[in-house]
Each structure stands twice: as C-alpha cells, then as structure tokens.
Scaffold this motif. Structure first.
Motif: not given
Lengths: 101, 509
Positions: B392, B397-398, B484-485, B487-490
């Motif tokens: 990170s 990504p992600p 991770v979260g 990075g996904i919930m942009i």
C-alpha cells in the motif's frame, strides 16, 4: 526611537542566537542560543504592542505566553540533556554520533 | 459572551475530554490503589469517546465553518477530518502499546499522559486560525514528543535521539516564533485572515519583513514535516525512539503539520481572485515543487541503503511528506482533498508496520532488516499483514496507496492543464509529475526488498516464532481490512474528503 530600531535590535539578538546555536557544541550553550532567539521575538512583540495600536493587547499576551512556554521547553530540554549526560558522561553534542546513516 | 464561550467549548469538546483525561491520569498516581493499574485501557476509552463525539458532530461542523474563541481556532470540515484522523492514530498507537507491553504498568500513566498531551496539541494545531495558536499548539505537541522519544531513560540510543530532537526542535520553533513576530509587525494582527497582506505592500512592491517572516514560519513548519533540508532530526529520532512512539510521530505529527501547512499557505496566498494570486501561485509552485521533489527523491534514495527498519521507515516517511507537499502545489481548496485521502490511507499502513516492528523487536531484540528473514514461514500472519502494508505504501492497486497517489497526480496534472496559457505552471506540473513517478519506482526498490526478505530468505536457525493472540490477529486484520477497504470504496471517501477540503473556504473576519 521607532518600531524599526526595536526590530533591528531584535534582528541582532536573533542573529546572535543563531550563531550561538550553530557554533556552540555544548548542549546547554545551544539551549541558551534558543533562549536568545525567543527573547528576540519577544522584544519584537512588545515593541509592536507599544507602536501598533491594533496590536497593543495581542502583543503583550504573545510575550507572556512565550515566556511561559520558554520555561516549559527549558525544563524538558534540561531533563533530556541530564538523561544524555547520565548515559554518555558528556553534554557535548558532537559526541552524540551513534545514530547516523 | 458567556453563551458564546459555552458554544465554543462545545465545539472543542473532544479536546476538552482528552485534557480532562490527562488531568485524571496525573491525579491517579496519587492513589496507591490505582497506581499500579494499566492506564492504557481507560485512555483508549477516553480517546474512543472523543472520537465518537467528533464523528457525531461531522454533519454539523462540516456544513458550516466557524471561528471560535475569539478567532483563535477555526472549526470546519477540514479540521474535523484531521481531528478524527489524529484520534484514530492515537487509538492505534495506544492499542499497539497494549499489545507490545510498552509501557508497562509502572510507566503507563506517564506514557499515556504524554501521548494524549501531544494529541491534544496536534488537534489544536490542525484547527489553528491564529499565529499564537499555531505556535502554542505546535509547542504543546512537540514537548511531550521530545520526552516520549527518550522514554526509556537507560537507553543510550534513546537519550541521544531525544537530545537531537529537542535541540533541533526548540531551535526550529524559536525560528518560527521570530518569523511570527516579523509577520505581526507587518500586519499588526496575528490572525490567519490578515495573512494575505503580508507579502505584498501593493501590486509591485514586496514587503521584505513580511516575506522573511513568512519564510521563517515555513521553515518551522518544514521542520515539523521533516522536509529536506530540515529532515536531519527525523531518522535519528525514529531510530532511537521506541517503535510505537516512532509510528505516532510519523503519522499523527506529520498529519497535523500537513494540515496546518495547508491552512497557512492558503491563507498566505489569499482567495483565488486576489490580484496577486497568480504570481503567488507560481512562486509557491516553484518553492513547493522544488522542496517537495527534493524531499521525496532524497528520502527514497536514502531509504534504499538503510539496514535498520525504523530508520528505513523514517526515510520513507520523509519521502511521503515530500509527495504530500507536492500535492499542495495547486494551492486551492480542492487540491487539499487528495492530501486528506492520502493521510487516512497512510495511517493504517504505517502504524501497522510500526506495530509489527515492535512485535518483532519484543521477540528478537533487534530492529535490523535481517530480522524479517524467513518471517513468511515463521509467522505467516504478520508477514502477510506486513506485505499488504508495504504494497500500500508503494502504491499498488487495489490497495489505498494507489488511489491516493493517483488522485494527487491527477490534481497536479489538472493544475497544469486547466490554468490556460500559463506556460510556467504547465512546466512545473509536468516536471513534478515526472519526478514523482520516478520516485514511486525508487520506492519499489526498498519496499519490495523487505517483502523479499520475508519470503525468499532463509530464517536464521535460532529465530523464534512470533505468537499472535486472537485479539491482535483481529487488530492486524482490521488494519489490513482498512488498507484494502479504503482502496476499494473510492467514491464515498472522495466525497468526504472533497467536502472537508471545500470547507477551507476562507472566512474574512
């Protein structure tokens, strides 16, 4: 006397303090240099408080708070210097050379 | 008058709660029954309450910026976001301490008092709207940090680190104070609302006093941020300090310093339509671009050759501070949104790494990179978590590190592309982007090296397994989940950060 002449004295004190910090190798000497810088700023503040009507109250409060903070800072710094002395038997900052790279 | 004070106190409730907790913990030492209790647990509860109140007040404060305490503090979405960030960082630091047993019961009251004191200072720092408050809260945050760095009195390295930190730190704050006094002499006011009058007397004439003052204040802030050439204290302080404290310094203290730097620079440049805004933009673009690229490149290059984990991370922190400084180049409210995202993504990754280092130190009594050798087979859970954190930070990504870097690059690119006809800004934005991209590649060198050590190197024969209790498995799992979260919930996070950054809209008076 005008504000400028006080600012000049402040600048002179500031430069003395900077010189003291960069030349002295004794940790206590460096601390004195820091005090000189703080006092240079304080001189500016009270001079501003005297000559700038809008700043009359603020400047004095600034100076008072800085005096208190300087005391607190000196207390912490002296404690840390004492601890350094206990571990190294010196207060010479050039002997603080184990951490590098 | 009195009702105003009450309202202001309500706005500053989280800070007041933490201050109350500090006083309680100080008094706790007087009573023999509580003296030997582990104080970290009540401290976590106190921080959690403050955090809850801050999150609860989001909708009220984020929609309406307001000055409090006679203009000393400014409560807006930006400050509130930073405040939540700081409270989270303190919480994770406290939990890490609970896990690694630093502090032990005997020391816990001192440790917690210092840590919370520093947090309160940082929270005020992030909401300052007045130069007096800026100096006061910077000192309030730094003084406990000096003491925390040398928390273990018998350690040679710790005492040396604390000495260097306190000597350089007090010199830098002295310089900053002198800068403040010069600025005050020009504006006859210390409020941020007046700062835009500092540099220019009129359209064509620079005010030398004000300019020197502003530069000196920037030097003081730069020291707190550890940007080149004021970075030298960082690696030494990090290496000598306990890993838990180093993590706090690298995340919380950097975050608050960035927030106040953003506020200061925005106030200095003034509103966008101000007649000198373009000139200011170019000047700050060159200054920020130069120091930022220098800081990022230097930090990354120095990190390559480190053998001590904490020292390596110190240089990595310097490099990240450089990137965040670059993100400020556009100097508009909306450019500050990616910085907030960057900070909130930086928190779980970096604090997670420092927590893992502290755990490894407890079992192997060393913080060299070689302690990671074979960690993938010895302690697969910690190694997996560390891999997530490192990737990170690298920006893969992600994970969250990718999207935050991406947003920063986009905002710098937009500045160059959308300003229309200003070639100098275009050149700045493109050269900054190229250097920042190269830096990511250099960063891969040392982040991947650590991962290689964990999975491809044989573990030394006597190396112990590192046990991880259930509670701490959950702790690491949550941190990895956040990395991770986020990075996904942009979209939802970007919306929050935009809202927070937009609240920086300047209040004149």
């Amino acid at each position: 006397m005008t504000l400028t002449s006080f600012l000049l004295i402040g600048a002179f004190l500031f430069i003395c303090g900077l010189a003291c910090i960069s030349i002295r190798r004794n940790a206590l000497g460096i601390l004195m240099g820091v005090e000189l810088i703080l006092n240079a700023a304080n001189l500016n503040f009270v001079a501003c408080a005297r000559y700038l009507p809008n700043f009359a109250l603020e400047g004095q409060i600034f100076a008072l708070i800085v005096i208190v903070l300087a005391a607190g800072e000196a207390a912490i710094a002296l404690a840390i210097i004492l601890n350094f002395y206990n571990n190294h038997n010196t207060v010479d900052v050039d002997r603080a050379d184990e951490l590098k790279g | 008058m009195f009702s105003n004070l009450l309202r202001d106190c309500q706005l500053a409730l989280p800070e007041l709660i933490l201050s109350g907790a500090i006083i309680l913990f100080l008094l706790a030492r007087l009573f023999s029954t509580v003296r030997r209790l582990q104080i970290v647990v009540p401290a976590v509860i106190g921080v959690a309450i403050a955090l809850g109140i801050s999150i609860d007040s989001w909708s009220e404060i984020a929609s309406r910026s307001q000055l409090a305490f006679g203009g000393l503090l400014r409560f807006d979405g930006f400050g509130l976001f930073t405040r939540i960030f700081l409270l989270l960082a303190t919480m994770v630091t406290l939990l890490t301490g609970l896990m690694t047993g630093i502090p032990d019961r005997e020391d816990s009251a001192d440790y917690v008092t210092l840590l919370l004191g520093s947090t309160v200072g940082l929270m005020f720092l992030a909401s300052s709207h007045h130069l007096l408050m800026l100096f006061l809260s910077a000192e309030m945050a730094s003084l406990p940090a000096y003491a925390l760095t040398g928390f273990f009195k018998g350690k040679r390295k710790g005492s040396e680190a604390a000495l260097k930190y306190v000597v350089y730190g007090s010199a830098a704050s002295g310089v900053m104070l002198y800068g403040i006094s010069l600025v005050c002499a020009v504006t006859a006011s210390a409020s941020f609302s007046e700062l835009q009058r500092v540099i220019y007397i009129d359209r064509d004439n620079l005010n030398l006093n004000g300019l020197i003052g502003a530069v000196l204040i920037f030097v003081g802030l730069g020291f707190k941020l550890a940007i080149v050439p004021f970075h030298f204290w960082g690696p030494d302080a990090f290496e000598g300090a306990p890993a838990e404290v180093a993590g706090f310094l690298s995340v919380a203290s950097k975050g608050a310093a960035l927030a106040i730097t953003a506020r200061f620079l925005l106030a200095l440049v003034g509103p966008y339509s101000f007649e000198n805004a373009y000139i200011n933009m170019i000047v700050t673009g060159i200054v920020l671009g130069f120091t930022g690229t220098l800081t990022a490149t230097f930090g990354n290059l120095m990190a390559l050759k480190q053998t001590n984990l904490k020292r390596l991370l110190a240089y990595s922190t310097i490099a990240h501070a450089g990137i965040m400084l670059l993100a400020m180049i556009p100097l508009q409210n909306r450019a500050m949104a990616p910085i907030l995202y960057y900070l909130i993504g930086y928190l779980p990754a970096n604090l997670g790494i420092f927590a893992a280092i502290a755990l490894i130190r407890n079992h192997m009594n060393s913080e060299a990179i070689s302690t990671l050798a074979g960690l993938g087979t010895r302690s697969p859970a910690i190694a997996a978590a560390l891999t997530f954190f490192l990737l990170s930070l690298l920006g893969l990504p992600p994970l969250v590190g990718f999207i935050t870097k991406f947003q920063i690059f986009v905002s710098i690119y937009e500045m160059g592309a959308l300003t229309g006809g200003l070639d100098l800004l275009k050149i700045i934005s493109i050269s900054v982007l190229v250097i920042a991209g190269l830096n990511t590649a250099i960063g891969a060198g040392y982040y991947l090296k650590l991962i290689k050590y964990m999975y491809l190197h044989e573990s030394p024969p006597e190396a112990p397994k590192i046990p991880l209790h259930l509670g701490y498995q959950i702790f690491f799992a949550i941190l990895v989940g956040t990395v991770v979260g986020l990075g996904i919930m942009i979209d939802p996070v970007t919306k929050l950060t935009r809202l927070a950054a937009n609240s920086l809209e300047v209040i004149w008076k």
